[in-house]
Design a protein around this motif. Sequence first.
Motif: not given
Length: 216
Positions: A76-79, A87-89, A102-104
């Motif tokens: 998980a890349y969370v920024y 936002c969760l990637n 990116l999960l939209r």
Amino acid sequence: MPPLPLPRSLFEADVRQVAVALLGQLVVRRETSGPPSIGRIVEVEAYGGLDLDPSAHSYRGPTPRCEVMFGPAGHAYVYATQGRCCCLNVSAVGDARGQAVLLRALEPVAGAERMRTRRLARLGQGPTRARLTAGYDHELASGPGRLCLCLDVDRSLNGVDLTDGDGPLYLARGEASPPPLWTPRVGLNPKSASHGWPWRALVPGCRAVSPPRTLR
DNA sequence: CTCACGATCAGCT
DNA sequence: GCTGATCGTGAGG
């Protein structure tokens, strides 16, 4: 029984293939009490990473914020997007390419009541509250920041392994999704060379996708 | 330091 | 349908 996690190999392909493969799959969020909250992925964007995609955080190489994008696939890349929300990637490919999906938007599958509670906790008395209390569940997670609010995803989850079915957040097999609709990505700087690249994929006809944005 | 950026919501037209 | 407020991150001067 909570669903089983997806294998890491699914995230090690080309980032656009990973994006399509994620449509229809499930995001599973473990809760401190009770069953997990679950949403079905209905909208994603691919980010091409180092030296390829000027719209990616990783375009110019790793920074403290985006270093997870350069690690192994399936994390998980969370920024934080300027304060309000996260936002969760999902990191993809691996091999230090800096690629991620990116999960939209999610369609609530389980725990919609808890998602609604979390959204309402952040709202005032405006029209958004009225809509959510009127039962528009498809609007609960219809956006990258809303999705994180619904599942209580913040930067404390940055770097978690999304293939770990015992972890706080993971991805699991959902029902097969119809062929995706590809469109340009949302909210990019029009001056960017990658503006207009059709790297956003949606489940066609799904109500839970993010609403059109007014360009400013 | 200064500036640009991005998602969301409220309030107004 | 449009505008202003909000605020973390990082690039450039």
